[in-house]
Scaffold this active site. Structure first.
Site, PDB file in Angstrom:
ATOM      1  N   ASP A 116      24.889  43.017  10.390  1.00 52.00           N
ATOM      2  CA  ASP A 116      24.225  42.096  11.387  1.00 52.00           C
ATOM      3  C   ASP A 116      25.114  41.646  12.442  1.00 52.00           C
ATOM      4  O   ASP A 116      26.326  41.222  12.261  1.00 52.00           O
ATOM      5  CB  ASP A 116      23.377  41.139  10.547  1.00 52.00           C
ATOM      6  N   ASP A 132      16.602  46.288  12.532  1.00 51.45           N
ATOM      7  CA  ASP A 132      15.495  45.196  12.268  1.00 51.45           C
ATOM      8  C   ASP A 132      14.759  45.133  13.416  1.00 51.45           C
ATOM      9  O   ASP A 132      13.578  44.813  13.422  1.00 51.45           O
ATOM     10  CB  ASP A 132      16.357  43.767  12.043  1.00 51.45           C
TER      11      ASP A 132
END
EC number: 3.4.23.36
Length: 158
Positions: A116, A132
């Site tokens: 991330d 995402d």
């Protein structure tokens, strides 16, 4: 033979490719935990790892999340191959969700975690990634598709 649900496949490929190339760039460019303020205090690139689901939900559940990613991917592929020809919004939505699920699923199987790096600090949001984002955009596309399918009530008494 013409490929059915062509936009689905294009959206899935683009989402998967953009997710993987951005994660590769982050891993090659940043040290774990390193942050680069693009808009200081508002938006940063921050390299973190995530053993949970999107936006760090269900942290530490990587084992069953990897199988969930695989299952979702297989169901969506089967839908596109063997199901009906989908409308534009359904194709786009399901394709983006597939690309995101495959991107995060590959991370979970290969690395044991998801990379991330998108860090919106203005609203104190969990660090997330391109996959995402595409999954979220895909859900919005499916909501648009469902609103278009909702029959409008008509007064037939006249």
């Amino acid at each position: 033979m013409r490929l059915k649900n062509r936009l689905f496949w294009i959206a899935a490929f683009i989402a998967f490719f953009l997710d993987q190339i951005t994660k590769y760039w982050v891993v090659q460019t940043f040290s774990l935990g390193q942050t680069l303020p693009l808009l200081p205090g508002i938006f940063h690139f921050t390299y973190v790892t995530n053993t949970g689901a999107a936006f760090s939900l269900l942290s530490g559940k990587v084992e069953w999340l990897r199988w969930l990613s695989l299952g979702v991917s297989l169901v969506l592929i089967a839908l596109a191959l063997f199901g009906p020809t989908l409308n534009l919004w359904d194709q786009l939505g399901y394709g983006l969700i597939l690309g995101g699920a495959m991107g995060n699923g590959i991370d979970r199987f290969v690395l044991g975690y998801v990379v991330d790096f998108l860090d919106f600090r203005l609203i104190n949001f969990a660090v997330f990634n391109v996959a995402d984002s595409f999954i979220s955009i895909g859900i919005v596309c499916l909501l648009i598709a469902s609103l278009q399918k909702t029959p409008t009530s008509t007064d037939k008494s006249h």
